[in-house]
Motif scaffolding. Structure first.
Motif, PDB file in Angstrom:
ATOM      1  N   THR A 262      18.249   0.313 -27.984  1.00 23.73           N
ATOM      2  CA  THR A 262      17.567  -0.461 -27.138  1.00 23.73           C
ATOM      3  C   THR A 262      16.314  -1.193 -25.433  1.00 23.73           C
ATOM      4  OG1 THR A 262      19.066  -1.841 -28.692  1.00 23.73           O
ATOM      5  CG2 THR A 262      17.649  -3.314 -27.282  1.00 23.73           C
ATOM      6  N   ILE A 263      17.301  -0.052 -24.827  1.00 21.85           N
ATOM      7  CA  ILE A 263      17.171  -0.385 -23.216  1.00 21.85           C
ATOM      8  C   ILE A 263      15.387   0.030 -23.087  1.00 21.85           C
ATOM      9  CG2 ILE A 263      17.443  -0.109 -21.044  1.00 21.85           C
ATOM     10  CD1 ILE A 263      20.755  -0.923 -21.530  1.00 21.85           C
ATOM     11  N   LEU A 264      15.619   0.898 -24.181  1.00 23.19           N
ATOM     12  CA  LEU A 264      14.690   1.716 -24.367  1.00 23.19           C
ATOM     13  C   LEU A 264      13.112   1.513 -24.576  1.00 23.19           C
ATOM     14  CD1 LEU A 264      15.954   5.697 -24.637  1.00 23.19           C
ATOM     15  CD2 LEU A 264      15.481   4.924 -22.658  1.00 23.19           C
ATOM     16  N   ALA A 304      27.351  -1.838 -28.588  1.00 23.92           N
ATOM     17  CA  ALA A 304      27.018  -2.038 -29.997  1.00 23.92           C
ATOM     18  C   ALA A 304      26.314  -1.587 -31.150  1.00 23.92           C
ATOM     19  CB  ALA A 304      25.506  -3.230 -30.055  1.00 23.92           C
ATOM     20  N   GLU A 305      26.965  -1.671 -32.336  1.00 18.25           N
ATOM     21  CA  GLU A 305      26.978  -1.390 -33.507  1.00 18.25           C
ATOM     22  C   GLU A 305      25.708  -1.714 -34.560  1.00 18.25           C
ATOM     23  OE1 GLU A 305      30.670  -0.275 -34.977  1.00 18.25           O
ATOM     24  OE2 GLU A 305      30.808   0.887 -33.731  1.00 18.25           O
ATOM     25  N   ARG A 306      25.473  -2.994 -34.505  1.00 19.09           N
ATOM     26  CA  ARG A 306      24.583  -3.619 -35.344  1.00 19.09           C
ATOM     27  C   ARG A 306      23.066  -3.469 -34.344  1.00 19.09           C
ATOM     28  NH1 ARG A 306      27.104  -8.281 -35.450  1.00 19.09           N
ATOM     29  NH2 ARG A 306      24.922  -9.778 -36.884  1.00 19.09           N
ATOM     30  N   GLU A 307      22.197  -3.939 -35.394  1.00 20.18           N
ATOM     31  CA  GLU A 307      20.732  -3.790 -34.384  1.00 20.18           C
ATOM     32  C   GLU A 307      20.361  -5.079 -34.354  1.00 20.18           C
ATOM     33  OE1 GLU A 307      16.446  -2.153 -35.365  1.00 20.18           O
ATOM     34  OE2 GLU A 307      18.306  -1.293 -35.912  1.00 20.18           O
ATOM     35  N   GLU A 308      20.414  -6.366 -34.815  1.00 18.02           N
ATOM     36  CA  GLU A 308      20.340  -7.233 -34.208  1.00 18.02           C
ATOM     37  C   GLU A 308      21.031  -7.511 -33.152  1.00 18.02           C
ATOM     38  OE1 GLU A 308      22.601  -7.549 -38.514  1.00 18.02           O
ATOM     39  OE2 GLU A 308      21.117  -6.111 -37.710  1.00 18.02           O
ATOM     40  N   THR A 311      19.700  -6.073 -29.737  1.00 16.25           N
ATOM     41  CA  THR A 311      18.416  -6.814 -29.687  1.00 16.25           C
ATOM     42  C   THR A 311      18.443  -7.930 -29.031  1.00 16.25           C
ATOM     43  OG1 THR A 311      17.190  -5.774 -31.989  1.00 16.25           O
ATOM     44  CG2 THR A 311      16.187  -7.584 -31.004  1.00 16.25           C
ATOM     45  N   LEU A 312      19.743  -8.384 -29.486  1.00 17.11           N
ATOM     46  CA  LEU A 312      19.571 -10.007 -29.001  1.00 17.11           C
ATOM     47  C   LEU A 312      20.020  -9.707 -27.474  1.00 17.11           C
ATOM     48  CD1 LEU A 312      19.179 -13.411 -29.607  1.00 17.11           C
ATOM     49  CD2 LEU A 312      22.478 -12.559 -29.864  1.00 17.11           C
ATOM     50  N   ILE A 313      21.571  -9.241 -26.910  1.00 15.46           N
ATOM     51  CA  ILE A 313      22.055  -8.709 -26.049  1.00 15.46           C
ATOM     52  C   ILE A 313      20.545  -8.283 -24.841  1.00 15.46           C
ATOM     53  CG2 ILE A 313      23.882  -7.615 -24.924  1.00 15.46           C
ATOM     54  CD1 ILE A 313      25.549  -7.405 -27.375  1.00 15.46           C
ATOM     55  N   GLY A 314      19.692  -7.133 -26.140  1.00 17.04           N
ATOM     56  CA  GLY A 314      19.303  -6.543 -25.249  1.00 17.04           C
ATOM     57  C   GLY A 314      17.944  -7.485 -24.468  1.00 17.04           C
TER      58      GLY A 314
END
Length: 569
Positions: A262-264, A304-308, A311-314
């Protein structure tokens, strides 16, 4: 700012010659290896072909047996265990690594990141109280705790055991914890004493895996986190750290965990990552969470293990990073202006500045930026919880930790390394500290240390840069402290006629240079912020150029180019 070019001592001629022969490489490459302490075929093989088999036995670390024994008991008895870490990159990656691994084998696990503002650095009473109130009987402290003698005594009273995993320099007396893992302990004979905090946490997990006879492969997915910590904490990338970084980058590039992926994506990274990319693209974003709000965000993203959720935290962390940039620039501008307007500050050999209103989360960055303009040991302080607290950064060759230690009677606490440290004092002590720190610097710094230097590995001809030379040089990666990107100088080069200023304000310089105009072996290069030199270069005057080499891809064509560090006429 004028820079000194300091050419490293060449390697022993006989050793260089023997290495040239056994490896089939040219003299420049063999010399680079010897300068890095690689003096025979077997060492070169280990350097060019890192192997996980070369990792050290974790039980060579003092107290590792005690630590693993206690952790195994906790798991067997289903005690509640808490992973506790600092709020910076090393601390949050440490927590994510140990939490992730234990969670995959054990249910009764929690984590805790102290609040930078209300609790400060390291183990806090608030954190210990949280553990006691939540029936947690074992805490694994990561990247902190080596000086927490009173806090560990307090934890004992509360019935909370601690395993400390730290990599900072200990004092003479150690905390009375169940186990104190720190390769810098004077009584620890572990072969690699420059692990990151996350590295020490990884060795504990490796020790646990050995004891429980879990496959080593179960540890490999953790190496992306470890590579991020090693790169961001600027520890030497040699020996075991080099192996861990090499395979950590492989993991990061081929199969990164969701949070790092997500960071990348947020950082717009599309190519294979290098250590440099971690330092400038991943590290600051993870750090921003703890600097501006809470390091908990960083850990939540990294586990995190869930994409949503990722994305939110990212997105939150990316926003915090933008806030961090704004604060960093405005405070740096303020600090630079104060020095520029003060004849007294300009004449000093150190910079110590205090402002109650500066944001605590960015003062370490500000200290580093100050050194880019005023190259001298620097301490930046702000107010937090009624005290002056801050960060210090040093210049090459000057031991900052010793300088701060010499003023320890004025401090509430301090800790760190030769080149970076944190400190806290009563506000009324700031002016005395400024004076004493300056006195120590004046007595112990040399004039050479106050001029920025570029360490040069070798003087070569541009014509020495062949495709084979660059191919071998690429295998020196991953680069980092103690194995820096090789830096070369080429003397009396001339413009081939295609050099030109580039950039919005023509502030940069695109170079096209040769050793000799008659030979025509043209090399391209980029010299950032050197556009003003164009007229002199284009006039045909010969000049010396200091540079490293990099791959440049443009319109599908890949070529080797000079990344220019400095130019002298």
């Amino acid at each position: 700012m004028e820079k000194r070019w300091v050419i490293n001592e060449p390697g022993d001629e006989e050793t260089v010659g023997a290495l040239m022969e056994s490896l089939g490489v040219d003299r420049v490459i063999a010399n680079l290896l010897v300068q890095r302490g690689i003096t025979n075929f077997d060492m070169a093989k280990a350097f060019f072909r890192p192997s996980l088999d070369d990792l050290h036995d974790p039980f060579l670390m003092k107290d590792m047996t005690k630590a693993v024994d206690r952790l195994v008991v906790a798991m067997e008895k289903q005690e509640r265990v808490m992973v506790y870490g600092d709020y910076d990159v090393d601390g949050t990656t440490s927590v994510a690594l140990v939490y992730t691994y234990l969670k995959s084998h054990f249910d009764f696990i929690d984590y805790y990141i102290p609040d930078r503002y209300s609790e400060g650095y390291g183990i806090s009473k608030t954190g210990i109280d949280y553990a006691a109130e939540n029936n947690i009987s074992l805490v694994i402290a990561l990247d902190c705790g080596i000086k927490a003698i009173e806090k560990i005594a307090y934890a004992s009273e509360k019935g909370v055991d601690f395993i400390i995993c730290d990599h900072h320099t200990p004092d003479e007396n150690l905390p009375n914890a169940v186990a104190v893992l720190d390769p810098k302990r004077s009584d620890c004979e572990y072969p690699c004493d420059v692990l990151s905090g996350c590295g020490v946490g990884f060795k504990l997990m490796q020790g646990l895996a050995n004891r429980k006879k879990w496959q080593f492969d179960t540890l490999i997915p953790l190496l992306d986190l470890l590579a991020v910590s090693i790169a961001s904490d600027i520890v030497p990338i040699t020996g075991e750290n080099r192996v861990l970084t090499y395979f950590g980058l492989k993991q990061l590039n081929e199969n990164p965990r969701l949070g790092l992926k997500t960071i990348l994506n947020l950082a717009g990274v599309t190519k294979d990552l290098s250590v440099n990319d971690i330092v400038f693209k991943i590290g600051p974003r993870i750090n921003a969470a703890g600097r501006i709000q809470s390091g908990n965000h960083a850990v939540q993203l990294l586990i995190a293990e869930r994409e949503e959720a990722a994305t939110l935290i990212g997105d939150t962390i990316n926003g915090l990073n933008e806030d961090r940039k704004e604060l960093d620039h405005s405070i740096t501008d303020d600090a630079l202006e104060r020095v520029a307007k003060s004849k007294t500050l300009l004449e000093k050999k150190s910079t110590v500045l205090f402002d109650r209103n500066w944001h605590k989360g960015v003062i370490g960055i500000v200290a580093s930026r100050m050194i880019e303009t005023y190259y001298k040991p620097t301490v930046i302080l702000t107010e937090s919880n009624g005290f002056a607290t801050g960060s210090a950064r040093s210049v090459d060759g000057f031991d900052l930790y010793n300088a701060i230690s010499a003023c320890s009677d004025l401090l509430e606490n301090f800790g760190g390394h030769k080149y970076a440290a944190g400190l806290t004092m009563k506000i009324e002590n700031v002016s005395v500290f400024q004076q004493r720190f300056e006195e120590y610097v004046c007595e112990n710094i040399t004039d050479d240390m106050l001029v920025p230097q570029i360490k040069v590995d070798a003087s070569i001809k541009l014509s020495d840069i062949t495709p084979k030379f660059f191919r071998v040089l690429k295998q020196f990666e991953p680069f980092g402290p103690k194995n820096m990107t090789p830096v070369f100088i080429s003397e009396k080069v001339v413009d081939y006629g295609y050099s030109r200023p580039v950039g919005r304000n023509k502030e940069h310089l695109k170079l096209s240079v040769v050793d000799d105009i008659r030979e025509g072996d043209v090399k391209g290069g980029i010299a950032f912020s050197m556009g003003k030199l164009y007229s002199k270069i284009s006039s045909g005057s010969p000049f010396d150029v200091c540079y490293s080499l990099q791959e440049n891809e443009y319109m599908g064509k890949v070529e080797t180019q000079l990344m220019v560090r400095d130019i002298k006429f």
